[in-house]
Design a protein around this motif. Structure first.
Motif, mmCIF file in Angstrom:
data_model
loop_
_atom_site.group_PDB
_atom_site.id
_atom_site.type_symbol
_atom_site.label_atom_id
_atom_site.label_comp_id
_atom_site.label_asym_id
_atom_site.label_seq_id
_atom_site.Cartn_x
_atom_site.Cartn_y
_atom_site.Cartn_z
ATOM 1 N N ALA A 196 51.462 -71.569 -89.953
ATOM 2 C CA ALA A 196 51.037 -70.773 -91.100
ATOM 3 C C ALA A 196 50.829 -71.736 -92.260
ATOM 4 O O ALA A 196 51.477 -72.782 -92.341
ATOM 5 C CB ALA A 196 52.073 -69.720 -91.469
ATOM 6 N N SER A 197 49.917 -71.399 -93.142
ATOM 7 C CA SER A 197 49.674 -72.221 -94.326
ATOM 8 C C SER A 197 49.329 -71.318 -95.495
ATOM 9 O O SER A 197 48.854 -70.190 -95.308
ATOM 10 C CB SER A 197 48.546 -73.230 -94.083
ATOM 11 N N VAL A 198 49.592 -71.823 -96.689
ATOM 12 C CA VAL A 198 49.308 -71.066 -97.910
ATOM 13 C C VAL A 198 48.683 -72.000 -98.939
ATOM 14 O O VAL A 198 49.200 -73.098 -99.180
ATOM 15 C CB VAL A 198 50.581 -70.428 -98.501
ATOM 16 N N ALA A 199 47.587 -71.583 -99.497
ATOM 17 C CA ALA A 199 46.973 -72.273 -100.631
ATOM 18 C C ALA A 199 47.061 -71.350 -101.836
ATOM 19 O O ALA A 199 46.753 -70.155 -101.726
ATOM 20 C CB ALA A 199 45.520 -72.620 -100.341
ATOM 21 N N LEU A 200 47.496 -71.891 -102.958
ATOM 22 C CA LEU A 200 47.639 -71.085 -104.167
ATOM 23 C C LEU A 200 47.119 -71.875 -105.362
ATOM 24 O O LEU A 200 47.466 -73.044 -105.535
ATOM 25 C CB LEU A 200 49.092 -70.685 -104.385
ATOM 26 N N VAL A 201 46.280 -71.231 -106.161
ATOM 27 C CA VAL A 201 45.739 -71.871 -107.356
ATOM 28 C C VAL A 201 45.905 -70.920 -108.536
ATOM 29 O O VAL A 201 45.811 -69.696 -108.388
ATOM 30 C CB VAL A 201 44.254 -72.254 -107.185
ATOM 31 N N LEU A 202 46.174 -71.501 -109.687
ATOM 32 C CA LEU A 202 46.218 -70.729 -110.926
ATOM 33 C C LEU A 202 44.889 -70.860 -111.651
ATOM 34 O O LEU A 202 44.274 -71.922 -111.639
ATOM 35 C CB LEU A 202 47.351 -71.239 -111.828
ATOM 36 N N ASP A 203 44.481 -69.791 -112.283
ATOM 37 C CA ASP A 203 43.247 -69.778 -113.074
ATOM 38 C C ASP A 203 43.588 -69.287 -114.473
ATOM 39 O O ASP A 203 43.409 -68.105 -114.791
ATOM 40 C CB ASP A 203 42.211 -68.871 -112.417
ATOM 41 N N PRO A 204 44.125 -70.173 -115.328
ATOM 42 C CA PRO A 204 44.573 -69.736 -116.655
ATOM 43 C C PRO A 204 43.475 -69.122 -117.500
ATOM 44 O O PRO A 204 43.738 -68.218 -118.300
ATOM 45 C CB PRO A 204 45.093 -71.032 -117.293
ATOM 46 N N ALA A 205 42.237 -69.585 -117.353
ATOM 47 C CA ALA A 205 41.143 -69.045 -118.154
ATOM 48 C C ALA A 205 40.951 -67.555 -117.890
ATOM 49 O O ALA A 205 40.633 -66.796 -118.804
ATOM 50 C CB ALA A 205 39.859 -69.816 -117.871
ATOM 51 N N ARG A 206 41.157 -67.147 -116.665
ATOM 52 C CA ARG A 206 41.026 -65.732 -116.307
ATOM 53 C C ARG A 206 42.383 -65.061 -116.159
ATOM 54 O O ARG A 206 42.460 -63.900 -115.789
ATOM 55 C CB ARG A 206 40.248 -65.598 -114.999
ATOM 56 N N ARG A 207 43.457 -65.833 -116.414
ATOM 57 C CA ARG A 207 44.823 -65.323 -116.248
ATOM 58 C C ARG A 207 44.995 -64.731 -114.860
ATOM 59 O O ARG A 207 45.488 -63.602 -114.683
ATOM 60 C CB ARG A 207 45.159 -64.305 -117.338
ATOM 61 N N GLY A 208 44.584 -65.528 -113.883
ATOM 62 C CA GLY A 208 44.627 -65.054 -112.508
ATOM 63 C C GLY A 208 45.348 -65.990 -111.574
ATOM 64 O O GLY A 208 45.539 -67.168 -111.851
ATOM 65 N N VAL A 209 45.766 -65.439 -110.457
ATOM 66 C CA VAL A 209 46.383 -66.174 -109.363
ATOM 67 C C VAL A 209 45.550 -65.912 -108.118
ATOM 68 O O VAL A 209 45.210 -64.766 -107.830
ATOM 69 C CB VAL A 209 47.838 -65.722 -109.121
ATOM 70 N N ARG A 210 45.227 -66.981 -107.401
ATOM 71 C CA ARG A 210 44.464 -66.809 -106.174
ATOM 72 C C ARG A 210 45.244 -67.461 -105.028
ATOM 73 O O ARG A 210 45.676 -68.598 -105.126
ATOM 74 C CB ARG A 210 43.065 -67.406 -106.305
ATOM 75 N N CYS A 211 45.378 -66.701 -103.973
ATOM 76 C CA CYS A 211 46.212 -67.130 -102.844
ATOM 77 C C CYS A 211 45.455 -66.853 -101.547
ATOM 78 O O CYS A 211 44.773 -65.835 -101.420
ATOM 79 C CB CYS A 211 47.537 -66.366 -102.863
ATOM 80 N N ALA A 212 45.540 -67.773 -100.608
ATOM 81 C CA ALA A 212 44.954 -67.574 -99.281
ATOM 82 C C ALA A 212 45.944 -68.054 -98.231
ATOM 83 O O ALA A 212 46.566 -69.102 -98.389
ATOM 84 C CB ALA A 212 43.627 -68.307 -99.155
ATOM 85 N N VAL A 213 46.057 -67.282 -97.172
ATOM 86 C CA VAL A 213 46.985 -67.592 -96.078
ATOM 87 C C VAL A 213 46.172 -67.979 -94.855
ATOM 88 O O VAL A 213 45.270 -67.243 -94.438
ATOM 89 C CB VAL A 213 47.894 -66.392 -95.765
ATOM 90 N N GLY A 214 46.471 -69.144 -94.290
ATOM 91 C CA GLY A 214 45.725 -69.635 -93.144
ATOM 92 C C GLY A 214 46.541 -69.663 -91.872
ATOM 93 O O GLY A 214 47.767 -69.510 -91.881
ATOM 94 N N ALA A 215 45.854 -69.841 -90.754
ATOM 95 C CA ALA A 215 46.417 -70.077 -89.420
ATOM 96 C C ALA A 215 46.952 -68.837 -88.717
ATOM 97 O O ALA A 215 47.153 -68.877 -87.504
ATOM 98 C CB ALA A 215 47.516 -71.144 -89.457
#
Length: 297
Positions: A196-215
């Motif tokens: 399993a894998s997880v990628a997570l990025v913050l987007d302060p300009a949009r006040r957002g969190v983006r997450c994707a789960v792989g495998a």
């Protein structure tokens, strides 16, 4: 090495430009493009693939680097994992660099390419959840210099596919200038295929969190409701603070969204998840919790 020698390809073409490669693939519909060959040669050696012709992409210098473009990074599809793992690239897109460094032993990182990772679309491809979380866009090269763009998630989900003769030329990634994290769990120590894998990025300009789960599925999964929920709890104006309880809840929210409980039976009862699946859900929860914690720290 293999104990049964594969049949040699009848034709090998080595173009030096992207348009030459597209023309070669169009002229030979049965030809297979090859860059690093880490997945292709495994298929050949195992007898699952017998290409009649190959179009080698290793001499196309235009797709082996990157450039800045309107707040984005334009990444060539020929970038190797080893190149993406270097410090200068890590300063640009940290999560993608982390995924590249975790993609396997040195000989795999030296040969494997970003475009190959996308085109192969193996569920365990480490770059895929990062590109999904970054909402990257693919620039597809077609005949006579034609170019079109599609979201990477569309290709991975089969919503839009490559047409005959087309190639992934570039990957356009937004530069968020904010924390990004890639974590994965493997079945053994050291670099290996992700359970399993997880990628997570913050987007302060949009006040957002983006997450994707792989495998854990044929394509990376985006737990959109979990993203929106936790983004509302983050104090974006005060060092992006978040209470510890929310981290734990976020991990469980992501895991439940990606590995849901079984549907109720005819009598309304819900069967328990098998132990292996329950363990996988716990793994995803731990990865998501740690990824968000590191991004916010």
């Amino acid at each position: 090495m293999t104990t049964h020698a594969p049949q040699a390809a009848q034709t090998v073409t080595l173009p030096t430009t992207l348009d030459e490669a597209v023309a070669a693939l169009t002229a030979m519909p049965t030809a297979v493009p090859v860059a690093g060959g880490t997945d292709l040669m495994h298929a050949v050696n195992s007898g699952r693939l017998r290409p009649a012709a190959l179009v080698g992409l290793g001499r196309i210098s235009e797709i082996r680097g990157w450039q800045y473009q309107d707040g984005h990074a334009l990444l060539g599809a020929g970038l190797t994992h080893a190149r993406m793992g270097r410090p200068d690239f890590a300063a640009l897109i940290p999560a993608l660099a982390a995924a590249a460094r975790a993609s396997g032993p040195p000989h795999i990182r030296n040969a494997g390419t970003l475009g190959g990772n996308i085109a192969t679309a193996a569920p365990t491809g480490d770059a895929l959840p990062v590109l999904a979380a970054l909402e990257a866009t693919l620039i597809i090269a077609g005949l006579n210099g034609a170019r079109r763009e599609i979201p990477v998630s569309h290709l991975l989900a089969g919503v839009e596919m490559l047409n005959g003769g087309e190639l992934i030329g570039y990957v356009r990634v937004p530069l968020l200038h904010a924390p990004q994290v890639f974590l994965k769990a493997t079945g053994r120590t050291g670099p290996g295929r992700a359970v399993a894998s997880v990628a997570l990025v913050l987007d302060p300009a949009r006040r957002g969190v983006r997450c994707a789960v792989g495998a854990i599925a044929p394509m990376p999964l985006r737990p959109l409701e979990a993203e929106q929920w936790v983004a509302q709890l983050i104090d974006w104006d005060n060092d992006r603070a978040l209470v510890p309880e929310a981290l734990q809840a976020f991990g469980e929210y992501v895991a439940a969204a990606c590995i849901p409980d079984p549907a109720p039976g005819p009598d309304g009862t819900v069967a328990a998840l098998p132990p292996a699946v329950l363990h996988l859900r716990r793994t995803v929860a731990a990865l998501a919790r740690r990824a968000l914690g590191r991004a916010l720290s």
